[in-house]
Design a protein around this motif. Structure first.
Motif, PDB file in Angstrom:
ATOM      1  N   ARG A 174     -24.940   6.295   8.886  1.00  0.00           N
ATOM      2  CA  ARG A 174     -26.324   6.702   8.655  1.00  0.00           C
ATOM      3  C   ARG A 174     -26.743   6.555   7.196  1.00  0.00           C
ATOM      4  O   ARG A 174     -27.917   6.326   6.899  1.00  0.00           O
ATOM      5  N   LYS A 175     -25.804   6.686   6.286  1.00  0.00           N
ATOM      6  CA  LYS A 175     -26.132   6.471   4.873  1.00  0.00           C
ATOM      7  C   LYS A 175     -26.556   5.025   4.641  1.00  0.00           C
ATOM      8  O   LYS A 175     -27.466   4.747   3.848  1.00  0.00           O
ATOM      9  N   ASP A 177     -27.873   3.112   7.004  1.00  0.00           N
ATOM     10  CA  ASP A 177     -29.134   2.914   7.716  1.00  0.00           C
ATOM     11  C   ASP A 177     -30.328   3.294   6.847  1.00  0.00           C
ATOM     12  O   ASP A 177     -31.304   2.537   6.734  1.00  0.00           O
ATOM     13  N   LYS A 214     -33.521   2.791  13.058  1.00  0.00           N
ATOM     14  CA  LYS A 214     -33.421   4.098  13.719  1.00  0.00           C
ATOM     15  C   LYS A 214     -33.548   5.249  12.715  1.00  0.00           C
ATOM     16  O   LYS A 214     -32.824   6.239  12.760  1.00  0.00           O
ATOM     17  N   CYS A 215     -34.494   5.084  11.794  1.00  0.00           N
ATOM     18  CA  CYS A 215     -34.771   6.096  10.783  1.00  0.00           C
ATOM     19  C   CYS A 215     -36.233   6.536  10.870  1.00  0.00           C
ATOM     20  O   CYS A 215     -37.008   5.997  11.665  1.00  0.00           O
ATOM     21  N   SER A 266     -32.713  10.021   7.898  1.00  0.00           N
ATOM     22  CA  SER A 266     -31.963   9.835   9.140  1.00  0.00           C
ATOM     23  C   SER A 266     -32.458  10.802  10.210  1.00  0.00           C
ATOM     24  O   SER A 266     -32.108  10.668  11.381  1.00  0.00           O
ATOM     25  N   GLU A 348     -28.858  15.858   7.739  1.00  0.00           N
ATOM     26  CA  GLU A 348     -29.482  14.547   7.565  1.00  0.00           C
ATOM     27  C   GLU A 348     -29.272  14.009   6.152  1.00  0.00           C
ATOM     28  O   GLU A 348     -28.878  14.748   5.239  1.00  0.00           O
ATOM     29  N   SER A 378     -25.180  -2.052   8.149  1.00  0.00           N
ATOM     30  CA  SER A 378     -25.685  -1.260   9.266  1.00  0.00           C
ATOM     31  C   SER A 378     -25.468  -2.008  10.573  1.00  0.00           C
ATOM     32  O   SER A 378     -25.477  -3.238  10.614  1.00  0.00           O
TER      33      SER A 378
END
Length: 413
Positions: A174-175, A177, A214-215, A266, A348, A378
């Protein structure tokens, strides 16, 4: 509809202040003459003037160099306030070496910090610029850290924000992303910054990029037009438009200067203010009040001299405790715009990239600030063909080749 602003606040016109009858009240002290006098707005912000562009570029060069110093200092075990001091001191040192003579009007050229250094880790969205006297967070390995700062030379501003993951090589998950979403949107934005383009087109693009990774774009963030001595002029681009948060439609024009600010989360992208003290403020030039407390008047007088129009941190006071006390009465009576520390949900992460761009009369875009591209991978990617075509545009300046044959013929004639 009124909205809060994460990065920069709505424009406050630079107008001459009327002299109050009570000369003993320092809350009515006039703004420094250089800033306070009514300038020819068009001439002061004319990018066909080489001197104006040079000052923007000089401020940008310093901002990039100071950002690099903070990035290098951002290692595990470092306190956030240490990094803030590193950035601010680097700006003061660098700007102290330039333009030390007087301007064409015979006045001293003002320069220095246009936005105090903020270090916002992990789910902190922005504006974390702690005081030396307060408890502070320690930067840890793996933290995703946002660095935000600004420089001005003679009132011409360059701001920059960058995100890095501390002690990491290749970033994933996620970082990655949020970093790639924010970076990609910023790269699209600079290519869309053209004469005739609309602010809502940038907002729509940010939403598409966020969806691809997806953010969520963070709500309440505004990218502001900037002018001489004004970090938040009237034209804005909203990071995320909602039914409650809307901005007036605006068209980009030649001579526009923008601080393009992209912030991705996120999570849901709905930041909240927690218990952290607000330490970053800016004068509200339209608000007047006769301050009652001596500490408030002394604080206001010093701010009025040192930071008449641009944001500052309470850390900049010679007596930090006195500034902490002095700001309270001023804040309670609306004399200052606040930049609150905002947070996403603890689980998040948030990424931010900000750059300064000049839309030159030639039609070219001069991006004066920016940090290195993220080293992130990603599992998601941008597939929108229109946006991919925008990203494929070459931003390098193309110099026109002179036709030597024609030049020779002209000389012969």
């Amino acid at each position: 509809t009124e909205i809060y602003t994460l990065s920069l606040h709505d424009a406050l016109p630079i107008l001459p202040k009327k002299k109050e009858e009570d000369d003993d009240d320092v809350s009515s002290v006039d703004v420094d003459e250089e800033v306070n006098e009514v300038e020819d707005d068009e001439a002061a912000n004319d990018l066909s003037n080489a001197d104006v562009v040079t000052k923007y570029q000089t401020a940008g060069k310093i901002a990039n160099e100071c950002l690099a110093k903070v990035i290098a200092a951002c290692v595990p075990g470092t306190k956030a306030v240490t990094l803030c001091l590193c950035g601010d001191e680097a700006i003061e040192e660098a700007t102290g070496k330039i333009y030390n003579g007087k301007g064409k009007d015979g006045k001293k050229i003002d320069k220095g910090i246009a936005f105090p250094t903020c270090i916002s880790p992990n789910h902190c969205v922005g504006h974390y610029s702690p005081l030396v006297s307060e408890d502070d967070v320690e930067i840890k390995e793996g933290d995703i850290v946002k660095i935000d700062m600004g420089v001005h030379v003679d009132g011409y501003i360059a701001v920059v924000a960058h995100t890095l993951v501390v002690g990491a090589g290749e970033v994933t998950g996620r970082k990655a992303d949020v970093q790639l979403a924010a970076w990609t949107a910023a790269e699209c934005a600079v290519r869309m910054f053209k004469q005739g383009a609309k602010n809502h087109e940038i907002t729509a693009m940010i939403a598409k990029v966020a969806e691809a990774y997806k953010c969520s774009p963070v709500e309440g963030v505004l990218s502001h037009q900037m002018k001489k001595h004004v970090i938040d002029a009237n034209k804005v681009v909203i990071n995320k438009a909602t039914s409650e948060q809307q901005v007036k439609e605006a068209t980009f024009e030649f001579n526009d200067v923008f601080a393009v600010d992209i912030v991705m989360s996120s999570g849901e992208g709905k930041p909240k203010q927690l218990e952290n003290r607000t330490t970053v403020f800016k004068r509200d030039l339209e608000q007047k009040y006769s301050l009652k407390m001596k500490t408030s008047r002394a604080f206001f007088s010093e701010v009025n001299t040192r930071f008449p129009t641009l944001p500052f941190t309470l850390r900049a006071g010679k007596d930090e405790r006195a500034w902490r006390m002095g700001v309270v009465e001023c804040k309670n009576h609306g004399m200052f715009v606040e930049y609150p520390v905002l947070y996403e949900k603890p689980e998040e992460v948030v990424a931010q990239y900000k750059f300064t761009a000049l839309l030159l009369p030639s039609g070219n875009v001069a991006r004066t600030t920016g940090g290195p591209a993220p080293t992130a991978t990603s599992e998601h990617k941008l597939e929108d063909e229109e946006l991919l075509a925008i990203l494929a545009q070459d931003m390098s300046k193309k110099k026109k080749k002179k036709n030597k044959k024609k030049e020779g013929e002209a000389e012969a004639k």
